[in-house]
Design an enzyme around this catalytic site. Sequence first.
Site, PDB file in Angstrom:
ATOM      1  N   LYS A   1     -44.858   8.203  92.204  1.00 30.89           N
ATOM      2  CA  LYS A   1     -44.010   7.477  91.899  1.00 30.89           C
ATOM      3  C   LYS A   1     -43.955   6.837  90.650  1.00 30.89           C
ATOM      4  O   LYS A   1     -45.029   5.986  90.403  1.00 30.89           O
ATOM      5  CB  LYS A   1     -43.595   6.186  92.947  1.00 30.89           C
ATOM      6  CG  LYS A   1     -42.101   5.711  92.609  1.00 30.89           C
ATOM      7  CD  LYS A   1     -41.967   4.052  93.072  1.00 30.89           C
ATOM      8  CE  LYS A   1     -42.457   3.185  92.120  1.00 30.89           C
ATOM      9  NZ  LYS A   1     -41.464   3.139  90.958  1.00 30.89           N
TER      10      LYS A   1
ATOM     11  N   GLU B   1     -56.029  -0.449  90.174  1.00 30.57           N
ATOM     12  CA  GLU B   1     -56.248  -0.645  88.687  1.00 30.57           C
ATOM     13  C   GLU B   1     -55.179  -1.947  88.014  1.00 30.57           C
ATOM     14  O   GLU B   1     -54.226  -1.318  87.893  1.00 30.57           O
ATOM     15  CB  GLU B   1     -56.330   0.543  87.868  1.00 30.57           C
ATOM     16  CG  GLU B   1     -57.101   0.220  86.478  1.00 30.57           C
ATOM     17  CD  GLU B   1     -56.195   0.009  85.408  1.00 30.57           C
ATOM     18  OE1 GLU B   1     -56.012  -1.325  85.039  1.00 30.57           O
ATOM     19  OE2 GLU B   1     -55.590   0.816  84.618  1.00 30.57           O
TER      20      GLU B   1
ATOM     21  N   CYS C   1     -53.584  -2.711  79.810  1.00 32.95           N
ATOM     22  CA  CYS C   1     -54.403  -3.591  80.717  1.00 32.95           C
ATOM     23  C   CYS C   1     -55.836  -4.135  80.132  1.00 32.95           C
ATOM     24  O   CYS C   1     -56.094  -5.148  80.678  1.00 32.95           O
ATOM     25  CB  CYS C   1     -54.501  -2.948  81.965  1.00 32.95           C
ATOM     26  SG  CYS C   1     -54.856  -1.245  81.922  1.00 32.95           S
TER      27      CYS C   1
ATOM     28  N   GLU D   1     -52.157 -12.649  81.478  1.00 30.88           N
ATOM     29  CA  GLU D   1     -51.834 -11.398  80.702  1.00 30.88           C
ATOM     30  C   GLU D   1     -50.399 -11.356  80.104  1.00 30.88           C
ATOM     31  O   GLU D   1     -49.553 -11.751  80.905  1.00 30.88           O
ATOM     32  CB  GLU D   1     -52.078 -10.553  81.730  1.00 30.88           C
ATOM     33  CG  GLU D   1     -52.027  -8.995  81.165  1.00 30.88           C
ATOM     34  CD  GLU D   1     -52.148  -7.943  81.967  1.00 30.88           C
ATOM     35  OE1 GLU D   1     -52.869  -6.800  81.542  1.00 30.88           O
ATOM     36  OE2 GLU D   1     -51.611  -7.973  83.257  1.00 30.88           O
TER      37      GLU D   1
END
Length: 498
Positions: free
Chosen positions: A203, A277, A311, A408
């Site tokens: 997906k 992750e 990331c 983040e």
Amino acid sequence: MSPSDTGSDLERRQDRSPVPSGWDYAPAPEARDIVTLEDRYGLFVGGEFVEPASGEYFPTIDPSSEESLAEVAQAGKEDVDRGVRAARNAFENGWSDLAPAERAKYLFRIARILQERSREFAVLESLNGGKPIRESRDVDLPLSAAHFFYYAGWADKLEYAFPNRNPRPVGVAGQIIPWNFPLLMLAWKIAPALAAGNTVVLKPAETTPLSALLFADVVRQAELPPGVVNIVTGDGRAGAELVKHEGVDKIAFTGSTEVGKAIQRELAGTGKKLTLELGGKAANIIFDDAALDQAVEGIVNGIYFNQGHVCCAGSRLLVQESIYEPVIEKLKHRLRTLRVGDPLDKNTDVGAINSKQQLEKIQELVATGEEEGAEIYQPPCRLPEKGYWFVPTVFTNVAQSYRIAQEEIFGPVLSVLTFRTPEEAVEKANNTAYGLSAGVWTEKGSRILSIAQQLRAGVIWANTYNRFDPTSPFGGYKESGFGREGGLHGLEPYLEVE
């Protein structure tokens, strides 16, 4: 001729000489028409495109212009079930029993097709994702092909990779990928899964589904058996259905920490294999003996690469106090040379923010940084009128408690902190909920090794940043997830071993 005539003639010739008014780059656009898009895409299940049972579609856009590129199917529970059943059928009826050397041939074929169609994929990555074409062309596509080449080499060597452990494929892998590296994340997931003998239901992210849908054409071109790779598009609802489907044996997820935690809660006690992750808040540490010009380039590459949609971005800069002023001066000078604009222009350094939602998150956190007392610097920059854009930003006078130093941001925003001793640098670097990556800049090899041993981060770069290779495992600690992708380590989550 008199001397006065000669002088006036010389003046006339000098007047006709063009005087440069600036050193701006001329536009160098990549051809958009190299990519042919359908008006509407279905779901790729069992080797063919099918209509969604829900009959529901949604638009996917070019974030640099807000122009609609195509309509994409929204997969529902029935559609995900159809994809999983197709994957299970392919797994049980040929793919898992295929000679490993034959599986390798398919992977090699996919890798070569990606190379042959690299320009087409690069343009689509930039169109649908907003990243500069230079990055799509020079980073994403070569690395994607390299991952398929690499795991093709392992396909018939699993007995050597895991000696005396009887490696066997897991079964059907459900894979959910993010929007920041659509094709590369696909390669990270699909290549090891197929090499190990599994089948896949993938997906892609709802804002960047087109690279995966074009990859479906690569799958058909490579003549991969129907059902080995299935692609279901949609928002988080489709991902949730994939996670909880009983026919899936392993879930691989790359995305936000919040969603990763929800997936882990959902799978607790089910026996399904899981790799996550997730996010990061990496520290890029600059010591006083570092080569400063080289380090500044590493800082820029660490946080402004792909608009900061990375990331493992070096979003926290830790600078030793004795070199703080020259580093910040050089960094601000370098920021003034960054070109923000059309992702398809080969001169662009920083492209468009991926979505309106992400832009609003960046704006909210930047506003919070200013309110908390950090000092903001943004270079003079004219942004396009349409699309989603944000000026490369640096915050100084940042305290560790500020949200911009803890959360983040996932955008082109850098927070700068200082340190005096190596011990303080390590303490500040590890003062985060995340543990995905870090960078160390120093001329002393012994210091690199010492600091690296103390940093709680899965990937540590020394005197460089954002370097990737398919042979090297990638993953993190703490709230950055668990499991590794890439290298020999990336095979193990897709295998049952004794």
